[in-house]
Design an enzyme around this catalytic site. Sequence first.
Site, mmCIF file in Angstrom:
data_model
loop_
_atom_site.group_PDB
_atom_site.id
_atom_site.type_symbol
_atom_site.label_atom_id
_atom_site.label_comp_id
_atom_site.label_asym_id
_atom_site.label_seq_id
_atom_site.Cartn_x
_atom_site.Cartn_y
_atom_site.Cartn_z
ATOM 1 N N ASP A 109 40.829 38.325 32.051
ATOM 2 C CA ASP A 109 39.755 38.152 31.081
ATOM 3 C C ASP A 109 39.384 39.548 30.578
ATOM 4 O OD1 ASP A 109 37.395 36.951 29.780
ATOM 5 O OD2 ASP A 109 36.291 37.977 31.379
ATOM 6 N N MET A 110 38.654 39.619 29.482
ATOM 7 C CA MET A 110 38.317 40.929 28.926
ATOM 8 C C MET A 110 36.867 41.332 29.208
ATOM 9 S SD MET A 110 40.988 42.413 27.632
ATOM 10 C CE MET A 110 40.579 43.534 26.290
ATOM 11 N N ASP A 111 35.900 40.741 28.507
ATOM 12 C CA ASP A 111 34.504 41.139 28.660
ATOM 13 C C ASP A 111 34.003 40.852 30.068
ATOM 14 O OD1 ASP A 111 33.992 41.982 25.906
ATOM 15 O OD2 ASP A 111 34.283 39.879 25.427
ATOM 16 N N LYS A 142 41.695 28.274 29.401
ATOM 17 C CA LYS A 142 42.604 29.367 29.759
ATOM 18 C C LYS A 142 43.600 28.892 30.820
ATOM 19 C CE LYS A 142 39.084 32.984 29.084
ATOM 20 N NZ LYS A 142 38.445 34.163 29.708
ATOM 21 N N ASN A 155 34.121 30.241 31.835
ATOM 22 C CA ASN A 155 35.316 29.872 31.072
ATOM 23 C C ASN A 155 36.594 30.400 31.725
ATOM 24 O OD1 ASN A 155 34.641 32.538 30.395
ATOM 25 N ND2 ASN A 155 35.435 32.358 28.317
ATOM 26 N N SER A 185 41.275 35.341 26.987
ATOM 27 C CA SER A 185 39.888 35.583 26.590
ATOM 28 C C SER A 185 39.372 34.479 25.680
ATOM 29 C CB SER A 185 39.793 36.935 25.869
ATOM 30 O OG SER A 185 38.514 37.142 25.317
ATOM 31 N N GLY A 186 38.061 34.372 25.608
ATOM 32 C CA GLY A 186 37.440 33.494 24.621
ATOM 33 C C GLY A 186 37.381 34.122 23.252
ATOM 34 N N ASP A 244 35.286 36.550 35.369
ATOM 35 C CA ASP A 244 33.890 36.736 35.787
ATOM 36 C C ASP A 244 32.962 35.611 35.337
ATOM 37 O OD1 ASP A 244 33.967 37.629 32.970
ATOM 38 O OD2 ASP A 244 31.913 38.282 33.364
#
Length: 265
Positions: free
Chosen positions: A8-10, A192, A218, A43-44, A215
Amino acid sequence: MIKAIAVDMDGTFLDQNSEYNRVRFAQLFEEMIQRGIRFIVASGNQYAQLRSFFPQQRAAITFVSENGALIFQQGQLVAKQTFARDLVQEIINSLVAQADLEFILCGVEKAYLLASASEEFKQFAAQYYFALAEVASFATLPQDEFVKLALNVPVAATKQIVTELNQQFSGRIKAVASGHGSIDIIIPGVTKGAALQRLLSQWQLTSDELLAFGDANNDLEMLALTEHSYAMAESSEEVAAIAKHRAPSHNEEGVLQIIQWYLSE
């Protein structure tokens, strides 16, 4: 043996300033390539934004964007799942009726928001959507296909709004918290995790060969796939419960620390 890594990114790969240690990652990425390990950004967020973080490596990265609705490989869209237009219109009509809910309509080509949106919300949207257009009204939908609606609400109201949306559109949409007051309205079953399972099957890999980091809620389906799943130090309670391991903070290069450890084993 790990043969694919999904991040994931953020709140996970990126630190609080939306950055990462590019020199360290480039070194690790080169080792991944040499070992035939696939690197997946899951990622979203919008593909146009995600690819901007990896100007040197993006041709070799698989991007699972919009919470799994769109998959890009070598810069090409290889899989998509979209909402029915009449359902999108129904959701928008409901959101517009609640004057305090601002939202972004996420399409395959662009993301869209109302020209009348607050400046604060426009700044938020521009941070995450690089292909972004303003529209005067959503009475007529743009000529695009739609994969998600994204809201940004007060953190304290997140759970209530998610619950209300899921009750109102029971079975037809899935509202999920993606962290820090963000809510994504997605297609049921489009996650995902489902996108990663598709990729693992395509690559003839097992879930035990996947290393995954997340984290927020999602990320749940993605983390549930593998024994090598890591919840970040600041993850949600649900993520901490489902992940098999904990990683250091995203502000301490937690993802890179764990990847380096696996590569040294």
